[in-house]
Structures are given as structure tokens and as C-alpha cells.
Design an enzyme around this catalytic site. Sequence first.
Site, PDB file in Angstrom:
ATOM      1  N   GLY A  11       0.832  -1.210   0.000  1.00  0.00           N
ATOM      2  CA  GLY A  11       0.000   0.000   0.000  1.00  0.00           C
ATOM      3  C   GLY A  11       0.861   1.253   0.000  1.00  0.00           C
ATOM      4  O   GLY A  11       0.523   2.259   0.621  1.00  0.00           O
ATOM      5  N   ALA A  12       1.989   1.188  -0.722  1.00  0.00           N
ATOM      6  CA  ALA A  12       2.992   2.255  -0.626  1.00  0.00           C
ATOM      7  C   ALA A  12       2.894   3.295  -1.741  1.00  0.00           C
ATOM      8  O   ALA A  12       3.771   4.134  -1.889  1.00  0.00           O
ATOM      9  CB  ALA A  12       4.391   1.653  -0.586  1.00  0.00           C
ATOM     10  N   ARG A  14       0.809   5.670  -1.785  1.00  0.00           N
ATOM     11  CA  ARG A  14       0.457   6.975  -1.187  1.00  0.00           C
ATOM     12  C   ARG A  14       0.335   6.825   0.327  1.00  0.00           C
ATOM     13  O   ARG A  14       0.499   5.737   0.882  1.00  0.00           O
ATOM     14  CB  ARG A  14      -0.869   7.460  -1.778  1.00  0.00           C
ATOM     15  CG  ARG A  14      -2.028   6.522  -1.474  1.00  0.00           C
ATOM     16  CD  ARG A  14      -3.351   7.135  -1.924  1.00  0.00           C
ATOM     17  NE  ARG A  14      -4.445   6.505  -1.221  1.00  0.00           N
ATOM     18  CZ  ARG A  14      -5.476   5.916  -1.813  1.00  0.00           C
ATOM     19  NH1 ARG A  14      -5.546   5.876  -3.138  1.00  0.00           N
ATOM     20  NH2 ARG A  14      -6.444   5.386  -1.093  1.00  0.00           N
ATOM     21  N   VAL A  62      -2.743  -7.661  -2.398  1.00  0.00           N
ATOM     22  CA  VAL A  62      -2.286  -8.445  -1.244  1.00  0.00           C
ATOM     23  C   VAL A  62      -3.295  -9.523  -0.837  1.00  0.00           C
ATOM     24  O   VAL A  62      -2.927 -10.525  -0.224  1.00  0.00           O
ATOM     25  CB  VAL A  62      -1.938  -7.548  -0.024  1.00  0.00           C
ATOM     26  CG1 VAL A  62      -0.747  -6.652  -0.324  1.00  0.00           C
ATOM     27  CG2 VAL A  62      -3.137  -6.748   0.473  1.00  0.00           C
ATOM     28  N   SER A 140      -4.496  -0.091  14.377  1.00  0.00           N
ATOM     29  CA  SER A 140      -5.178   1.216  14.447  1.00  0.00           C
ATOM     30  C   SER A 140      -5.758   1.378  15.846  1.00  0.00           C
ATOM     31  O   SER A 140      -6.058   0.380  16.518  1.00  0.00           O
ATOM     32  CB  SER A 140      -6.324   1.264  13.424  1.00  0.00           C
ATOM     33  OG  SER A 140      -7.161   2.371  13.661  1.00  0.00           O
ATOM     34  N   TYR A 152     -13.581  -3.046  10.258  1.00  0.00           N
ATOM     35  CA  TYR A 152     -12.213  -2.505  10.336  1.00  0.00           C
ATOM     36  C   TYR A 152     -11.618  -2.695  11.737  1.00  0.00           C
ATOM     37  O   TYR A 152     -10.456  -3.085  11.884  1.00  0.00           O
ATOM     38  CB  TYR A 152     -12.278  -1.023   9.956  1.00  0.00           C
ATOM     39  CG  TYR A 152     -10.974  -0.286   9.879  1.00  0.00           C
ATOM     40  CD1 TYR A 152     -10.165  -0.365   8.744  1.00  0.00           C
ATOM     41  CD2 TYR A 152     -10.558   0.542  10.924  1.00  0.00           C
ATOM     42  CE1 TYR A 152      -8.979   0.347   8.660  1.00  0.00           C
ATOM     43  CE2 TYR A 152      -9.367   1.262  10.847  1.00  0.00           C
ATOM     44  CZ  TYR A 152      -8.582   1.160   9.718  1.00  0.00           C
ATOM     45  OH  TYR A 152      -7.408   1.875   9.632  1.00  0.00           O
ATOM     46  N   ALA A 155     -10.667  -6.266  12.182  1.00  0.00           N
ATOM     47  CA  ALA A 155      -9.446  -6.574  11.423  1.00  0.00           C
ATOM     48  C   ALA A 155      -8.211  -6.007  12.115  1.00  0.00           C
ATOM     49  O   ALA A 155      -7.173  -6.661  12.209  1.00  0.00           O
ATOM     50  CB  ALA A 155      -9.556  -6.014   9.999  1.00  0.00           C
ATOM     51  N   LYS A 156      -8.329  -4.770  12.619  1.00  0.00           N
ATOM     52  CA  LYS A 156      -7.163  -4.130  13.236  1.00  0.00           C
ATOM     53  C   LYS A 156      -6.822  -4.749  14.587  1.00  0.00           C
ATOM     54  O   LYS A 156      -5.651  -4.758  14.994  1.00  0.00           O
ATOM     55  CB  LYS A 156      -7.389  -2.626  13.342  1.00  0.00           C
ATOM     56  CG  LYS A 156      -7.387  -1.913  11.984  1.00  0.00           C
ATOM     57  CD  LYS A 156      -6.154  -2.248  11.171  1.00  0.00           C
ATOM     58  CE  LYS A 156      -5.847  -1.250  10.086  1.00  0.00           C
ATOM     59  NZ  LYS A 156      -4.708  -1.696   9.237  1.00  0.00           N
TER      60      LYS A 156
HETATM   61  P1  NAP Z   1      -4.611   5.166   2.016  1.00  0.00           P
HETATM   62  O1  NAP Z   1      -4.133   6.566   1.828  1.00  0.00           O
HETATM   63  O2  NAP Z   1      -5.997   4.814   1.633  1.00  0.00           O
HETATM   64  O3  NAP Z   1      -3.563   4.194   1.277  1.00  0.00           O
HETATM   65  C1  NAP Z   1      -3.748   2.809   1.296  1.00  0.00           C
HETATM   66  C2  NAP Z   1      -3.022   2.204   0.122  1.00  0.00           C
HETATM   67  O4  NAP Z   1      -3.255   0.777   0.147  1.00  0.00           O
HETATM   68  C3  NAP Z   1      -3.556   2.718  -1.213  1.00  0.00           C
HETATM   69  O5  NAP Z   1      -2.495   3.077  -2.069  1.00  0.00           O
HETATM   70  C4  NAP Z   1      -4.339   1.523  -1.751  1.00  0.00           C
HETATM   71  O6  NAP Z   1      -4.360   1.398  -3.150  1.00  0.00           O
HETATM   72  C5  NAP Z   1      -3.544   0.364  -1.161  1.00  0.00           C
HETATM   73  N1  NAP Z   1      -4.324  -0.870  -1.201  1.00  0.00           N
HETATM   74  C6  NAP Z   1      -5.633  -1.044  -0.909  1.00  0.00           C
HETATM   75  N2  NAP Z   1      -6.012  -2.306  -1.105  1.00  0.00           N
HETATM   76  C7  NAP Z   1      -4.918  -2.976  -1.546  1.00  0.00           C
HETATM   77  C8  NAP Z   1      -4.669  -4.319  -1.933  1.00  0.00           C
HETATM   78  N3  NAP Z   1      -5.644  -5.237  -1.919  1.00  0.00           N
HETATM   79  N4  NAP Z   1      -3.419  -4.665  -2.349  1.00  0.00           N
HETATM   80  C9  NAP Z   1      -2.436  -3.740  -2.396  1.00  0.00           C
HETATM   81  N5  NAP Z   1      -2.600  -2.453  -2.023  1.00  0.00           N
HETATM   82  C10 NAP Z   1      -3.832  -2.063  -1.614  1.00  0.00           C
HETATM   83  O7  NAP Z   1      -4.445   4.711   3.548  1.00  0.00           O
HETATM   84  P2  NAP Z   1      -3.517   5.260   4.740  1.00  0.00           P
HETATM   85  O8  NAP Z   1      -4.314   6.238   5.499  1.00  0.00           O
HETATM   86  O9  NAP Z   1      -2.173   5.604   4.245  1.00  0.00           O
HETATM   87  O10 NAP Z   1      -3.461   3.940   5.648  1.00  0.00           O
HETATM   88  C11 NAP Z   1      -2.395   3.000   5.584  1.00  0.00           C
HETATM   89  C12 NAP Z   1      -2.582   1.944   6.670  1.00  0.00           C
HETATM   90  O11 NAP Z   1      -2.651   2.569   7.946  1.00  0.00           O
HETATM   91  C13 NAP Z   1      -3.877   1.139   6.512  1.00  0.00           C
HETATM   92  O12 NAP Z   1      -3.651  -0.198   6.933  1.00  0.00           O
HETATM   93  C14 NAP Z   1      -4.808   1.832   7.468  1.00  0.00           C
HETATM   94  O13 NAP Z   1      -5.838   0.985   7.889  1.00  0.00           O
HETATM   95  C15 NAP Z   1      -3.854   2.208   8.585  1.00  0.00           C
HETATM   96  N6  NAP Z   1      -4.321   3.316   9.430  1.00  0.00           N
HETATM   97  C16 NAP Z   1      -4.550   4.561   8.916  1.00  0.00           C
HETATM   98  C17 NAP Z   1      -4.985   5.574   9.764  1.00  0.00           C
HETATM   99  C18 NAP Z   1      -5.245   6.978   9.272  1.00  0.00           C
HETATM  100  O14 NAP Z   1      -5.704   7.810  10.077  1.00  0.00           O
HETATM  101  N7  NAP Z   1      -4.991   7.303   8.023  1.00  0.00           N
HETATM  102  C19 NAP Z   1      -5.199   5.319  11.108  1.00  0.00           C
HETATM  103  C20 NAP Z   1      -4.967   4.045  11.591  1.00  0.00           C
HETATM  104  C21 NAP Z   1      -4.515   3.053  10.749  1.00  0.00           C
HETATM  105  P3  NAP Z   1      -5.552   2.070  -4.034  1.00  0.00           P
HETATM  106  O15 NAP Z   1      -5.261   3.516  -4.025  1.00  0.00           O
HETATM  107  O16 NAP Z   1      -5.399   1.452  -5.384  1.00  0.00           O
HETATM  108  O17 NAP Z   1      -6.831   1.703  -3.339  1.00  0.00           O
END
Ligand code: NAP
Length: 251
Positions: A11-12, A14, A62, A140, A152, A155-156
Site C-alpha cells: 500500500g505504498a 500513497r 495483497v 489502528s 475494520y 481486522a485491526k
Molecule cells: P490510504 O491513503 O488509503 O492508502 C492505502 C493504500 O493501500 C492505497 O495506495 C491503496 O491502493 C492500497 N491498497 C488497498 N487495497 C490494496 C490491496 N488489496 N493490495 C495492495 N494495495 C492495496 O491509507 P492510509 O491512510 O495511508 O493507511 C495505511 C494503513 O494505515 C492502513 O492499513 C490503514 O488501515 C492504517 N491506518 C490509517 C490511519 C489513518 O488515520 N490514516 C489510522 C490508523 C490506521 P488504491 O489507491 O489502489 O486503493
Amino acid sequence: MSTQKTAIVTGAARGIGAAVAKRLADDGLAVAVLDLDADACADTVKAITDKGGKAIAVGANVADDASVQAAVEKVAAELGGPTVVVNNAGITRDNLLFKMTVEDWDAVMAVHLRGAFNVTKAAQKYMVDAGWGRIVNLSSTSALGNRGQVNYSAAKAGMQGFTKTLAIELGKFGVTANAIAPGFIETEMTAATAERVGVPFEDFKKAAAAQIPVNRVGVPEDIAHTASFFISEGAGFVSGQVVYVAGGPKD
Ligand code: NAP
């Protein structure tokens, strides 16, 4: 032979994953920037290579076992066997329990839990062979419960049990496993949540910051810094831990 270690960050393309990939490259690792669409990884890869680092884009879902197997083999062939894995790919499909579809339940489980399982299982042999490895899983604060996120949060919370068991099973091979549980981090994921609840993102962030002891929302680099610690050489006695990176004791 190069002694440079190889990391896979899922998920890298962005958000948090991109920041982690860049930080690990700054730390001297070769980085496989993995996301659903390889083309979407171009910015992250360029940011790394522009600074003299080594990175490749890898397209894989993934949640799909065969896709992950092929991706990990490609990484091993092009960068060397991966001994660092950051399971960061994630999605949300929020709804109250009574409105949540089984598809939205399954989709979230598939990306977070099956995804982390697939990638870790495919990469662990390189860690065991090397007698060294680092696994970092994204949990999370939602693991503690969050309205509208029954899928979610389950899962977390699952990611935490997964992490602790990896730590127990793989410790004797020099492999550590730890989890980072972020609070509110400014990314497209939280922007999408703001949109879903109909609040402008700036107002949404301001309201969130007011509830956070350090009085600001998090940025992806806050998580990257913690990942950098967990994968460091000196963190070899830290395993099976969950660190809440939330600007306070909880969200
Ligand atoms: P994000 O901006 O939505 O980025 C997630 C990335 O994962 C996107 O590039 C997405 O690709 C990719 N992805 C989704 N499904 C996938 C798959 N099946 N295989 C490969 N890549 C996939 O999310 P983020 O906010 O950076 O979050 C990253 C992690 O931190 C996640 O696990 C999230 O649950 C966790 N987290 C985030 C927060 C927060 O406040 N942001 C808080 C707690 C935990 P697409 O663009 O193609 O969908």
C-alpha cells in the site's frame, strides 16, 4: 555481494505506506513499493531514486495469494530476498452493523488480515534463511472499538493477535514482529471519511486535533519514524509489541 537489506512496503503508492517506503530507503534499505497498480507507485519510487536510493514498483493485490507469491519472487529476483515487511495496505468500508453488507465485511478482512498473512508467509522464508527479519503490521486505535467500523476494528484487533503470534513463532530465527496502531493520520483515507460524513476536511482535522493531547493530527512521517525504529538493528529485543502512535494514550 551487496549487504543492502530489502524491504517490502504494501500500500505504498500513497499515504502512510509511501512515507514508510521513503523513510526505509533513507535508512539504507532497497524498497519494493507495492500497491494494487504498479503505475500508481511511480511517485514514491521516483522520490526514492531521486535521492540516490534503490526502489522498484510492484503491482499486486495483497488479498490474492498467487499475486503476492509472484510479487515476492519478483522482489527477490530484482532487489534480493526481502527480510523486512511492512503490512500497510488497507481499506475501509464503514457502516453501522445493521447496514453493513457481508461483502464489506469480507473485503476489509481480505485486505488487512488475509493480505498481511499472504505477504508475511511468502517473505518469511527469506528472513528465516537470513537468520534475521523485521515485520511491522499496521493496526489502528480503531482496534479498541470505533462506531461504524465493526469490520475494520475487528481486522485491526486481529492484526495485533497476528503480530504477537508471529513474534512467538519467528523469534528464534532472529525475526521480530511488531504493530503500529495509528490514531488520526492525515491521508486520503481520513479525507474520504470526512467526505462520507459530510464535513470539510479542514474542519474534520480541527475537530480531531482538539481531542488529541498533543493538539494536532498525525502525519504519515509520524508512523514512518516508528517503523524505522522497529526495523532498526538495535530493536532486536523488541517484539510482539503494539505501539499506539496517536498523540496521546489513545485516539
Ligand atoms: P490510504 O491513503 O488509503 O492508502 C492505502 C493504500 O493501500 C492505497 O495506495 C491503496 O491502493 C492500497 N491498497 C488497498 N487495497 C490494496 C490491496 N488489496 N493490495 C495492495 N494495495 C492495496 O491509507 P492510509 O491512510 O495511508 O493507511 C495505511 C494503513 O494505515 C492502513 O492499513 C490503514 O488501515 C492504517 N491506518 C490509517 C490511519 C489513518 O488515520 N490514516 C489510522 C490508523 C490506521 P488504491 O489507491 O489502489 O486503493
